[in-house]
Design a protein around this motif. Structure first.
Motif, PDB file in Angstrom:
ATOM      1  N   GLU A 129       0.816  -1.210   0.000  1.00  0.00           N
ATOM      2  CA  GLU A 129       0.000   0.000   0.000  1.00  0.00           C
ATOM      3  C   GLU A 129       0.853   1.264   0.000  1.00  0.00           C
ATOM      4  OE1 GLU A 129      -3.420   2.045   2.899  1.00  0.00           O
ATOM      5  OE2 GLU A 129      -2.460   0.138   3.447  1.00  0.00           O
ATOM      6  N   GLU A 130       1.987   1.202   0.692  1.00  0.00           N
ATOM      7  CA  GLU A 130       2.845   2.383   0.837  1.00  0.00           C
ATOM      8  C   GLU A 130       3.641   2.678  -0.423  1.00  0.00           C
ATOM      9  OE1 GLU A 130       3.448   1.357   5.535  1.00  0.00           O
ATOM     10  OE2 GLU A 130       5.214   1.776   4.310  1.00  0.00           O
ATOM     11  N   ALA A 131       3.796   1.693  -1.283  1.00  0.00           N
ATOM     12  CA  ALA A 131       4.475   1.914  -2.558  1.00  0.00           C
ATOM     13  C   ALA A 131       3.476   2.168  -3.680  1.00  0.00           C
ATOM     14  CB  ALA A 131       5.352   0.710  -2.905  1.00  0.00           C
ATOM     15  N   LEU A 132       2.425   1.376  -3.725  1.00  0.00           N
ATOM     16  CA  LEU A 132       1.528   1.417  -4.876  1.00  0.00           C
ATOM     17  C   LEU A 132       0.547   2.574  -4.836  1.00  0.00           C
ATOM     18  CD1 LEU A 132       0.970  -2.419  -5.168  1.00  0.00           C
ATOM     19  CD2 LEU A 132       2.554  -0.968  -6.456  1.00  0.00           C
ATOM     20  N   GLY A 133       0.160   3.017  -3.632  1.00  0.00           N
ATOM     21  CA  GLY A 133      -0.682   4.206  -3.537  1.00  0.00           C
ATOM     22  C   GLY A 133       0.043   5.427  -4.086  1.00  0.00           C
ATOM     23  N   PRO A 134       1.238   5.749  -3.578  1.00  0.00           N
ATOM     24  CA  PRO A 134       2.021   6.852  -4.128  1.00  0.00           C
ATOM     25  C   PRO A 134       2.386   6.653  -5.605  1.00  0.00           C
ATOM     26  CG  PRO A 134       2.764   6.362  -1.931  1.00  0.00           C
ATOM     27  CD  PRO A 134       1.803   5.261  -2.311  1.00  0.00           C
ATOM     28  N   TYR A 135       2.677   5.429  -6.006  1.00  0.00           N
ATOM     29  CA  TYR A 135       2.965   5.136  -7.410  1.00  0.00           C
ATOM     30  C   TYR A 135       1.830   5.647  -8.294  1.00  0.00           C
ATOM     31  CZ  TYR A 135       3.749   2.255 -11.614  1.00  0.00           C
ATOM     32  OH  TYR A 135       3.941   1.824 -12.907  1.00  0.00           O
ATOM     33  N   ALA A 136       0.590   5.333  -7.902  1.00  0.00           N
ATOM     34  CA  ALA A 136      -0.573   5.765  -8.681  1.00  0.00           C
ATOM     35  C   ALA A 136      -0.696   7.287  -8.688  1.00  0.00           C
ATOM     36  CB  ALA A 136      -1.840   5.127  -8.128  1.00  0.00           C
ATOM     37  N   TYR A 179      16.121  13.120 -11.731  1.00  0.00           N
ATOM     38  CA  TYR A 179      14.862  12.946 -11.007  1.00  0.00           C
ATOM     39  C   TYR A 179      14.381  14.232 -10.350  1.00  0.00           C
ATOM     40  CZ  TYR A 179      16.314   8.174 -11.733  1.00  0.00           C
ATOM     41  OH  TYR A 179      16.715   7.014 -12.331  1.00  0.00           O
ATOM     42  N   ALA A 180      13.067  14.295 -10.163  1.00  0.00           N
ATOM     43  CA  ALA A 180      12.454  15.449  -9.499  1.00  0.00           C
ATOM     44  C   ALA A 180      12.377  15.252  -7.992  1.00  0.00           C
ATOM     45  CB  ALA A 180      11.052  15.685 -10.055  1.00  0.00           C
ATOM     46  N   ALA A 181      12.291  14.004  -7.546  1.00  0.00           N
ATOM     47  CA  ALA A 181      12.145  13.705  -6.118  1.00  0.00           C
ATOM     48  C   ALA A 181      12.467  12.246  -5.877  1.00  0.00           C
ATOM     49  CB  ALA A 181      10.725  14.009  -5.644  1.00  0.00           C
ATOM     50  N   VAL A 182      12.712  11.911  -4.607  1.00  0.00           N
ATOM     51  CA  VAL A 182      12.910  10.523  -4.209  1.00  0.00           C
ATOM     52  C   VAL A 182      11.841  10.157  -3.195  1.00  0.00           C
ATOM     53  CG1 VAL A 182      14.548  11.102  -2.355  1.00  0.00           C
ATOM     54  CG2 VAL A 182      14.558   8.791  -3.340  1.00  0.00           C
ATOM     55  N   PHE A 183      11.362   8.913  -3.274  1.00  0.00           N
ATOM     56  CA  PHE A 183      10.330   8.422  -2.366  1.00  0.00           C
ATOM     57  C   PHE A 183      10.761   7.074  -1.803  1.00  0.00           C
ATOM     58  CE2 PHE A 183       6.614   5.703  -1.681  1.00  0.00           C
ATOM     59  CZ  PHE A 183       6.002   6.418  -0.674  1.00  0.00           C
ATOM     60  N   VAL A 184      10.651   6.926  -0.475  1.00  0.00           N
ATOM     61  CA  VAL A 184      11.046   5.678   0.191  1.00  0.00           C
ATOM     62  C   VAL A 184       9.831   5.076   0.889  1.00  0.00           C
ATOM     63  CG1 VAL A 184      12.647   4.591   1.805  1.00  0.00           C
ATOM     64  CG2 VAL A 184      13.321   6.696   0.615  1.00  0.00           C
ATOM     65  N   PRO A 185       9.268   3.978   0.363  1.00  0.00           N
ATOM     66  CA  PRO A 185       8.158   3.318   1.042  1.00  0.00           C
ATOM     67  C   PRO A 185       8.651   2.529   2.247  1.00  0.00           C
ATOM     68  CG  PRO A 185       8.747   2.096  -0.922  1.00  0.00           C
ATOM     69  CD  PRO A 185       9.607   3.331  -0.913  1.00  0.00           C
ATOM     70  N   GLY A 186       7.713   2.209   3.136  1.00  0.00           N
ATOM     71  CA  GLY A 186       8.078   1.481   4.344  1.00  0.00           C
ATOM     72  C   GLY A 186       7.825  -0.010   4.247  1.00  0.00           C
ATOM     73  N   GLY A 187       7.417  -0.585   5.359  1.00  0.00           N
ATOM     74  CA  GLY A 187       7.402  -2.029   5.532  1.00  0.00           C
ATOM     75  C   GLY A 187       8.513  -2.364   6.514  1.00  0.00           C
ATOM     76  N   TRP A 188       8.535  -3.574   7.001  1.00  0.00           N
ATOM     77  CA  TRP A 188       9.604  -3.949   7.934  1.00  0.00           C
ATOM     78  C   TRP A 188      10.948  -4.101   7.233  1.00  0.00           C
ATOM     79  CZ3 TRP A 188       5.590  -7.742  10.175  1.00  0.00           C
ATOM     80  CH2 TRP A 188       4.955  -7.152  11.271  1.00  0.00           C
ATOM     81  N   GLY A 189      10.944  -4.318   5.930  1.00  0.00           N
ATOM     82  CA  GLY A 189      12.195  -4.492   5.191  1.00  0.00           C
ATOM     83  C   GLY A 189      13.204  -3.379   5.393  1.00  0.00           C
ATOM     84  N   PRO A 190      12.788  -2.099   5.316  1.00  0.00           N
ATOM     85  CA  PRO A 190      13.755  -1.017   5.500  1.00  0.00           C
ATOM     86  C   PRO A 190      14.465  -1.038   6.849  1.00  0.00           C
ATOM     87  CG  PRO A 190      11.759  -0.170   4.505  1.00  0.00           C
ATOM     88  CD  PRO A 190      11.475  -1.593   4.895  1.00  0.00           C
ATOM     89  N   MET A 191      13.845  -1.664   7.852  1.00  0.00           N
ATOM     90  CA  MET A 191      14.482  -1.766   9.166  1.00  0.00           C
ATOM     91  C   MET A 191      15.689  -2.706   9.111  1.00  0.00           C
ATOM     92  SD  MET A 191      12.627   0.118  11.299  1.00  0.00           S
ATOM     93  CE  MET A 191      12.593  -0.532  12.988  1.00  0.00           C
ATOM     94  N   GLU A 192      15.733  -3.562   8.087  1.00  0.00           N
ATOM     95  CA  GLU A 192      16.792  -4.557   7.966  1.00  0.00           C
ATOM     96  C   GLU A 192      17.997  -4.050   7.175  1.00  0.00           C
ATOM     97  OE1 GLU A 192      18.592  -8.358   8.511  1.00  0.00           O
ATOM     98  OE2 GLU A 192      16.803  -7.516   9.435  1.00  0.00           O
ATOM     99  N   ASP A 193      17.744  -3.415   6.009  1.00  0.00           N
ATOM    100  CA  ASP A 193      18.876  -3.151   5.112  1.00  0.00           C
ATOM    101  C   ASP A 193      19.162  -1.684   4.806  1.00  0.00           C
ATOM    102  OD1 ASP A 193      16.685  -2.669   3.480  1.00  0.00           O
ATOM    103  OD2 ASP A 193      17.429  -3.829   1.771  1.00  0.00           O
ATOM    104  N   LEU A 194      18.334  -0.760   5.284  1.00  0.00           N
ATOM    105  CA  LEU A 194      18.585   0.641   4.964  1.00  0.00           C
ATOM    106  C   LEU A 194      19.228   1.475   6.079  1.00  0.00           C
ATOM    107  CD1 LEU A 194      15.496   1.619   2.768  1.00  0.00           C
ATOM    108  CD2 LEU A 194      17.748   0.754   2.072  1.00  0.00           C
ATOM    109  N   PRO A 195      19.063   1.145   7.370  1.00  0.00           N
ATOM    110  CA  PRO A 195      19.633   2.008   8.412  1.00  0.00           C
ATOM    111  C   PRO A 195      21.151   2.119   8.393  1.00  0.00           C
ATOM    112  CG  PRO A 195      17.941   0.598   9.342  1.00  0.00           C
ATOM    113  CD  PRO A 195      18.226   0.084   7.963  1.00  0.00           C
ATOM    114  N   ASP A 196      21.832   1.146   7.817  1.00  0.00           N
ATOM    115  CA  ASP A 196      23.296   1.189   7.781  1.00  0.00           C
ATOM    116  C   ASP A 196      23.831   1.010   6.360  1.00  0.00           C
ATOM    117  OD1 ASP A 196      22.615  -1.433   7.435  1.00  0.00           O
ATOM    118  OD2 ASP A 196      23.860  -2.224   9.069  1.00  0.00           O
TER     119      ASP A 196
END
Length: 232
Positions: free
Chosen positions: A29-36, A100-117
């Motif tokens: 939902e956090e990726a596809l809503g903004p995608y639309a 690009y005009a902007a960057v968007f980062v969707p959530g989910g538990w995945g970002p807690m694993e591989d993006l903080p570091d």
């Protein structure tokens, strides 16, 4: 035609304090809503992930329970199939901000694993802020800000007003007591952010200069609309 970059987790799990690997990924939902929203506004979409690995939607985010029933779940799955740009990501290191005009980062538990570091992600977001173009993140997506660092060794997002998934919401998700850390805590303690929250699982967006953040899945579309408005 202007483009929006989706910076997406490549993780397929979130490692908890007891070592259990909670199946995860990005929240559909956090990726596809903004995608639309972005597509309707006339923007092209591109995607980047750590290593250029095709991202995985959290299976839970595609179930009837999280989409208002079977019909909603099928619609979300079809939207995921239609979002072909997300299936063919580039490596984060290969992104040219000028494209690009902007960057968007969707959530989910995945970002807690591989993006903080993730150093590449952190550098990209640091440079993006310096470019003056919108940086937007939702729910667990702001975990990516924890990897940002400027020439002085601090995060350039220090002191920014922002939001992200709250401790109260993580408790309601049922994993707070098993997590190694909670996003709200680290945004305040490590990033030095001016964290703001609303009632759990109600739409809430914060805009501070060129930083756009949303608190939870219900904030994703509103967040994207704010970004489009700023770019207009």
């Amino acid at each position: 035609m202007a483009k929006i970059l989706f910076l997406v987790t490549a993780a397929t799990h979130w490692t908890l304090a007891d070592g259990f690997q909670q199946p995860a990924g990005f929240w559909a939902e956090e990726a596809l809503g903004p995608y639309a929203v972005f597509k309707e506004a006339g923007y092209k979409i591109a995607c980047a992930t750590p290593g250029g690995v095709p991202p995985t939607a959290d299976a839970l985010s595609l179930t009837p329970d999280f989409n208002g029933g079977e019909e909603g779940a099928e619609a979300m799955k079809q939207a995921l199939r239609d979002a072909t740009e997300l299936q063919h990501p580039m490596r984060i290191e290969d992104v040219r901000i000028d494209d690009y005009a902007a960057v968007f980062v969707p959530g989910g538990w995945g970002p807690m694993e591989d993006l903080p570091d993730n150093a590449a992600s952190g550098k990209l977001l640091t440079d993006w802020l310096a470019s003056g173009k919108p940086v937007s993140l939702v729910c667990h997506g702001p975990a990516a800000l924890l990897a940002t660092v400027d020439a002085d060794g601090d995060s350039p997002f220090h002191g920014y007003r922002l939001t992200g998934l709250s401790n109260a919401e993580e408790r309601q998700n049922g994993l707070a007591d098993r997590a190694k850390w909670l996003l709200q805590d680290r945004l305040v303690a490590d990033l030095g952010a001016d964290y703001r929250e609303s009632e759990p699982f109600t739409a809430h967006v914060e805009v501070d200069r060129t930083l756009f953040t949303g608190q939870n899945p219900y904030s994703a579309v509103l967040l994207a609309q704010e970004v489009v408005k700023a770019l207009s």
